[in-house]
Design an enzyme around this catalytic site. Structure first.
Site, PDB file in Angstrom:
ATOM      1  N   CYS A   1      -4.968 -27.123  10.006  1.00 23.88           N
ATOM      2  CA  CYS A   1      -3.735 -26.329  10.093  1.00 23.88           C
ATOM      3  C   CYS A   1      -2.741 -27.018  11.028  1.00 23.88           C
ATOM      4  CB  CYS A   1      -4.029 -24.909  10.575  1.00 23.88           C
ATOM      5  SG  CYS A   1      -4.171 -24.705  12.359  1.00 23.88           S
TER       6      CYS A   1
ATOM      7  N   CYS B   1     -10.331 -28.317  11.664  1.00 23.13           N
ATOM      8  CA  CYS B   1      -9.305 -27.533  10.968  1.00 23.13           C
ATOM      9  C   CYS B   1      -8.070 -28.396  10.732  1.00 23.13           C
ATOM     10  CB  CYS B   1      -8.950 -26.301  11.790  1.00 23.13           C
ATOM     11  SG  CYS B   1      -7.656 -25.291  11.052  1.00 23.13           S
TER      12      CYS B   1
ATOM     13  N   ASP C   1       0.860  -1.176   0.000  1.00 21.93           N
ATOM     14  CA  ASP C   1       0.000   0.000   0.000  1.00 21.93           C
ATOM     15  C   ASP C   1       0.899   1.230   0.000  1.00 21.93           C
ATOM     16  OD1 ASP C   1       0.712   0.199   2.609  1.00 21.93           O
ATOM     17  OD2 ASP C   1      -1.242  -0.288   3.432  1.00 21.93           O
TER      18      ASP C   1
ATOM     19  N   CYS D   1      -3.815 -26.932  14.763  1.00 18.77           N
ATOM     20  CA  CYS D   1      -4.923 -27.814  15.139  1.00 18.77           C
ATOM     21  C   CYS D   1      -4.569 -29.295  14.997  1.00 18.77           C
ATOM     22  CB  CYS D   1      -6.159 -27.486  14.305  1.00 18.77           C
ATOM     23  SG  CYS D   1      -6.846 -25.873  14.715  1.00 18.77           S
TER      24      CYS D   1
ATOM     25  N   ASP E   1      -7.289  -7.458   2.403  1.00 22.93           N
ATOM     26  CA  ASP E   1      -6.229  -7.553   3.400  1.00 22.93           C
ATOM     27  C   ASP E   1      -6.815  -7.070   4.706  1.00 22.93           C
ATOM     28  OD1 ASP E   1      -6.074  -4.539   2.668  1.00 22.93           O
ATOM     29  OD2 ASP E   1      -4.816  -4.726   4.442  1.00 22.93           O
TER      30      ASP E   1
ATOM     31  N   HIS F   1      -3.210 -20.530  12.903  1.00 21.80           N
ATOM     32  CA  HIS F   1      -4.583 -21.020  12.823  1.00 21.80           C
ATOM     33  C   HIS F   1      -5.518 -19.982  12.190  1.00 21.80           C
ATOM     34  CE1 HIS F   1      -8.464 -22.685  13.576  1.00 21.80           C
ATOM     35  NE2 HIS F   1      -8.795 -21.516  14.094  1.00 21.80           N
TER      36      HIS F   1
HETATM   37 ZN   LIG Z   1      -6.385 -24.587  12.851  1.00 19.01          ZN
END
Ligand SMILES: [Zn+2]
Length: 376
Positions: free
Chosen positions: A308, A306, A89, A311, A268, A337
């Site tokens: 990720c 999840c 930006d 997790c 964003d 996460h």
């Molecule tokens: Zn997660």
């Protein structure tokens, strides 16, 4: 840069943007790496959680480390070891929100650094040159982010200045060349506060100057969400089909889904990382604060569905322990996460658009996204 819309579902669009640093899928969420780093995460973490483009900031990078360091390093991609696309930006927003003293003139904006008190001048030309030194794939024009609320006369004058600056940015962009061998692109920014007439004038003028993409700025600054959605819908009707549309600094998962439904392609926001560092986690069944006592003995993953890294490997009780003990790993895992959640949401939105069922999918998501996770 090439932008291809693969499919639409209502006004929602599923597309691909091709840059010299690879492609990214739209709708896209860009993690915010203000200082050339997404706080607490390595570039490896970012790739693993599915980020395809990150945002960085001209104002911050200009003040520190400075363009000489970035030039010596061969640009921001090399400096931060991120080989995928970067959007910067222009720094306009930070000049208005961070610097202690600022004076808007026809030529540009004069400001005092929030770091050491030194005085600086950002002109449209200078801001393009700084972004040449950064080497971002997508740069933004210098604009005045009109404060909210603003009366119509102020918003109109402010937007006129933003348009004159946009033209000067475009001309400077055309007069100069990339520093590092890869192509750069430039987006204009629609301003005009909550006034449809000024927004329309802004969008039409920017389209006539001609940019690689168009951002909608000056929203999520305190106006009601419904007003924001109306302005987004209006702007997107006026902006060309062939160019990506970027809603700056927005927002919550609900904001993203509503804006996609009105034709936005890029986003964003600091929310997933900033809220994560404050122990607030987004899950597929609502939001939770991991420091709550109810999680002390809870050995379930943060979000059982999840996938990720956080997790798949750690329990709520462990993450709570990290936060309560003020261990920095807690900030990293919560950021991983939350960003994974935002990337998951964008992937699911893209799939729903491809299936032509975006609106049904959105309604289903909205029915639980805003809930606090129940006390179980
Ligand atoms: Zn997660």
């Amino acid at each position: 840069m090439k932008f291809t819309v693969l499919r639409s579902s209502g006004h929602a669009r599923r597309g691909i943007v091709e840059t010299d640093h690879g492609t990214f899928d739209t709708p896209a969420f860009m993690p915010v790496g203000t200082q050339g780093t997404v706080k607490a995460l390595t570039p490896h973490d970012l790739e693993n959680l599915g980020a395809e483009i990150v945002l960085s900031n001209t104002y911050h990078l200009y003040l520190r480390p400075g363009t000489e360091v970035l030039c010596k390093a061969g640009g921001l991609h090399h400096f931060m070891k991120w080989s995928r696309p970067i959007l910067t930006d222009s720094g306009g927003y930070q000049v208005f929100s961070l610097s202690e003293l600022r004076k808007i003139e026809e030529d540009g904006v004069r400001f005092r650094s929030h770091l050491d008190g030194s005085m600086h001048l950002f002109t449209p030309e200078r801001v393009v040159e700084i972004q040449r030194a950064i080497g971002s794939d997508i740069m933004m024009v210098l604009d005045e982010c009109t404060p909210y609320p603003a009366d119509e006369e102020y918003a109109s004058r402010s937007n006129d200045l933003t348009l004159r600056w946009a033209l000067r940015c475009r001309e400077q962009f055309d007069r100069t060349r990339p520093e590092y061998g890869h192509a750069q692109n430039i987006f204009g920014i629609v301003q005009g506060s909550v006034y449809p007439g000024i927004r329309e004038r802004s969008a039409r003028a920017l389209v006539s100057i001609g940019f690689d993409g168009y951002a909608i700025g000056g929203l999520a600054v305190g106006e009601p969400a419904e007003e924001m959605y109306e302005i987004v819908a209006l702007c997107n009707e006026l902006l060309p089909e062939r160019a990506p549309r970027y809603l700056m600094g927005v927002g919550t998962p609900e904001n993203l889904l509503e804006a996609i439904d009105r034709g936005v392609d890029m986003f964003d926001c600091v929310m997933p990382t900033r809220n994560g560092r404050n122990a607030m986690l987004f899950t597929r069944t609502g939001r939770l604060n991991i420091t709550n006592a109810q999680y002390k003995f809870d050995l379930l993953p943060l979000d059982p569905v999840c996938e990720c890294y956080a997790c798949r490997n750690f329990s709520r009780a462990y993450l709570r322990h990290l936060f309560v003990s003020k261990e920095i790993l807690g900030l990293q895992l919560a950021s991983i996460h939350n960003l994974y959640f935002y990337q998951w949401l964008m992937r699911e939105a893209r799939s729903a658009i491809m299936e032509g069922s975006y609106q049904d999918w959105k309604q289903h998501q909205l029915s639980y996204l805003v809930q606090e996770v129940s006390q179980t």
